[in-house]
Design a protein around this motif. Structure first.
Motif, PDB file in Angstrom:
ATOM      1  N   ARG A   1       2.116   5.772   4.059  1.00 52.33           N
ATOM      2  CA  ARG A   1       1.181   6.859   3.866  1.00 52.33           C
ATOM      3  C   ARG A   1      -0.012   6.166   4.173  1.00 52.33           C
ATOM      4  O   ARG A   1      -0.147   4.896   4.427  1.00 52.33           O
ATOM      5  CB  ARG A   1       1.091   7.044   2.089  1.00 52.33           C
ATOM      6  CG  ARG A   1       2.141   7.866   1.872  1.00 52.33           C
ATOM      7  CD  ARG A   1       1.907   8.266   0.370  1.00 52.33           C
ATOM      8  NE  ARG A   1       0.653   8.960   0.188  1.00 52.33           N
ATOM      9  CZ  ARG A   1       0.188   9.273  -0.973  1.00 52.33           C
ATOM     10  NH1 ARG A   1       0.800   8.656  -2.193  1.00 52.33           N
ATOM     11  NH2 ARG A   1      -1.121   9.626  -1.142  1.00 52.33           N
TER      12      ARG A   1
ATOM     13  N   ALA B   1      -4.110   7.359  -4.620  1.00 46.69           N
ATOM     14  CA  ALA B   1      -2.463   7.184  -4.917  1.00 46.69           C
ATOM     15  C   ALA B   1      -2.155   7.444  -6.411  1.00 46.69           C
ATOM     16  O   ALA B   1      -1.035   7.380  -6.621  1.00 46.69           O
ATOM     17  CB  ALA B   1      -2.047   5.724  -4.289  1.00 46.69           C
TER      18      ALA B   1
ATOM     19  N   ARG C   1       4.957   1.379  -9.350  1.00 49.11           N
ATOM     20  CA  ARG C   1       4.466   2.158  -8.033  1.00 49.11           C
ATOM     21  C   ARG C   1       3.362   1.056  -7.220  1.00 49.11           C
ATOM     22  O   ARG C   1       3.429   1.024  -6.211  1.00 49.11           O
ATOM     23  CB  ARG C   1       3.930   3.478  -8.148  1.00 49.11           C
ATOM     24  CG  ARG C   1       5.095   4.553  -8.612  1.00 49.11           C
ATOM     25  CD  ARG C   1       4.466   5.676  -8.786  1.00 49.11           C
ATOM     26  NE  ARG C   1       3.934   6.216  -7.512  1.00 49.11           N
ATOM     27  CZ  ARG C   1       2.625   6.918  -7.490  1.00 49.11           C
ATOM     28  NH1 ARG C   1       2.336   7.629  -8.678  1.00 49.11           N
ATOM     29  NH2 ARG C   1       2.293   7.231  -6.369  1.00 49.11           N
ATOM     30  N   PHE C   2       2.679   0.492  -8.156  1.00 42.70           N
ATOM     31  CA  PHE C   2       1.514  -0.238  -7.399  1.00 42.70           C
ATOM     32  C   PHE C   2       1.614  -1.844  -7.656  1.00 42.70           C
ATOM     33  O   PHE C   2       1.188  -2.239  -8.921  1.00 42.70           O
ATOM     34  CB  PHE C   2       0.274   0.196  -7.867  1.00 42.70           C
ATOM     35  CG  PHE C   2      -0.004   1.820  -7.875  1.00 42.70           C
ATOM     36  CD1 PHE C   2       0.229   2.122  -6.664  1.00 42.70           C
ATOM     37  CD2 PHE C   2       0.039   2.508  -8.879  1.00 42.70           C
ATOM     38  CE1 PHE C   2       0.115   3.741  -6.656  1.00 42.70           C
ATOM     39  CE2 PHE C   2      -0.048   3.896  -9.040  1.00 42.70           C
ATOM     40  CZ  PHE C   2       0.154   4.743  -7.618  1.00 42.70           C
TER      41      PHE C   2
ATOM     42  N   THR D   1      -4.713  -0.731  -8.432  1.00 40.78           N
ATOM     43  CA  THR D   1      -5.343  -0.216  -7.656  1.00 40.78           C
ATOM     44  C   THR D   1      -6.641  -0.209  -7.830  1.00 40.78           C
ATOM     45  O   THR D   1      -7.105  -1.159  -8.713  1.00 40.78           O
ATOM     46  CB  THR D   1      -5.050   1.471  -8.190  1.00 40.78           C
ATOM     47  OG1 THR D   1      -5.597   1.679  -9.510  1.00 40.78           O
ATOM     48  CG2 THR D   1      -3.663   2.005  -7.921  1.00 40.78           C
TER      49      THR D   1
ATOM     50  N   ARG E   1      -7.018   4.006  -5.165  1.00 38.82           N
ATOM     51  CA  ARG E   1      -6.052   3.270  -4.015  1.00 38.82           C
ATOM     52  C   ARG E   1      -5.263   2.232  -4.018  1.00 38.82           C
ATOM     53  O   ARG E   1      -5.453   1.439  -4.800  1.00 38.82           O
ATOM     54  CB  ARG E   1      -7.052   3.262  -2.740  1.00 38.82           C
ATOM     55  CG  ARG E   1      -7.991   4.531  -2.179  1.00 38.82           C
ATOM     56  CD  ARG E   1      -8.851   4.463  -0.966  1.00 38.82           C
ATOM     57  NE  ARG E   1      -9.864   3.288  -1.561  1.00 38.82           N
ATOM     58  CZ  ARG E   1     -10.559   2.964  -0.861  1.00 38.82           C
ATOM     59  NH1 ARG E   1     -11.086   3.672   0.058  1.00 38.82           N
ATOM     60  NH2 ARG E   1     -11.587   2.155  -1.184  1.00 38.82           N
ATOM     61  N   ASP E   2      -4.131   2.360  -3.574  1.00 37.95           N
ATOM     62  CA  ASP E   2      -3.067   1.227  -3.687  1.00 37.95           C
ATOM     63  C   ASP E   2      -3.641  -0.025  -2.983  1.00 37.95           C
ATOM     64  O   ASP E   2      -3.718  -0.088  -1.896  1.00 37.95           O
ATOM     65  CB  ASP E   2      -1.717   1.795  -3.005  1.00 37.95           C
ATOM     66  CG  ASP E   2      -0.604   0.649  -3.451  1.00 37.95           C
ATOM     67  OD1 ASP E   2      -0.791  -0.483  -3.921  1.00 37.95           O
ATOM     68  OD2 ASP E   2       0.686   1.067  -3.120  1.00 37.95           O
TER      69      ASP E   2
END
Length: 277
Positions: free
Chosen positions: A36, A42, A54-55, A59, A64-65
């Motif tokens: 992505r 995110a 997930r991160f 973030t 945003r990641d």
């Protein structure tokens, strides 16, 4: 092969090569690991590393990641470093070779121009160029290369001065070889090794210059840059310091890797230097 064996005998040089290989691997697999857009929102903003599986690295303030920006930012930093270094080395070799080969008035004029560039700090001159021509990624890269050529030029000039009156050069002159052929075919191949080694210094400085521009908000905001990430994290540095610290560590590791590889090449290509130390 002998130079390669000398390189491998240096633990610091091997460490630099491993670190640089890791950064290059990050850049190459960025699209596979994070397909992505790294600048797309995110998740919830300012999640600490490890708080959400997930991160990996959390973030930033916009959600945003950070891990995605680190991986894609590796590509940006390496491309900027390589292209800016190529521009600086090409300009430096051309100016230094002409100045050293012809000497006299040509040398004086070119060296005065070089000294005029060196009177201003690189970063100040870079700020002027970016303010005048814009801050897109191409302009920033070319501008970094354009302010980094004086040191390679002086190094090339010194090498050419030491070679232009050698026996093999005089023999080529006797055979009627033209100046351009003499410079490109005989002198530069013998003058380039220390210049190529110095390219690692230019590349490390180029990465730092782009990061400094991005930190000040003067680089291209449309690319995932480590400097941009540091800049976005400065407003929350007291509470969420990881936003700035993680890309800062990435820059540190990359610059350290490039510097160690350059030092290793210097020791490998100049074995007599180690003998004197």
């Amino acid at each position: 092969m002998a130079a390669f064996r000398r390189y491998l005998r240096s633990p610091a040089a091997v460490l630099g090569l491993v670190l640089l290989a890791a950064v290059i691997a990050m850049a190459l697999c960025a699209d596979l690991v994070f397909p992505r857009d790294p600048l797309a929102l995110a998740g919830r903003p300012l999640q600490w590393p490890g708080a959400n599986p997930r991160f990996w690295l959390g973030t930033d303030g916009s959600g945003r990641d950070i891990a995605a920006q680190i991986f894609h930012g590796a590509r940006v930093s390496l491309v900027i470093g390589l292209v800016a270094t190529a521009i600086a080395i090409a300009l430096g070799i051309a100016i230094g070779a002409v100045a050293g080969f012809y000497g006299g008035a040509v040398d004086t004029v070119l060296m005065r121009i070089t000294e005029a560039f060196q009177t201003l700090p690189n970063f100040i001159l870079l700020l002027v160029l970016v303010a005048v021509f814009g801050s897109d990624i191409v302009t920033v890269t070319v501008s970094i290369g354009a302010v980094s050529w004086p040191a390679p030029a002086r190094l090339t000039r010194a090498e050419v001065l030491s070679l232009r009156n050698r026996e093999f050069v005089l023999a080529c002159r006797t055979l009627g070889m033209g100046d351009l052929r003499l410079i490109l075919g005989e002198i530069l191949p013998n003058a380039l090794p220390p210049v190529i080694v110095y390219a690692s210094v230019v590349m490390a400085v180029a990465i730092l210059l782009e990061s400094a521009l991005a930190f000040l908000g003067l680089s291209d905001p449309n690319v995932a840059s480590w400097g941009n990430l540091i800049g976005t994290g400065r407003t929350v540095i007291r509470s969420e310091w990881y936003v700035s610290a993680i890309p800062g560590v990435a820059i540190l590791v990359t610059v350290l890797a490039v510097s160690l590889v350059g030092q290793g090449l210097n020791d490998a290509l100049n074995p007599r230097l180690k003998e004197r130390m």
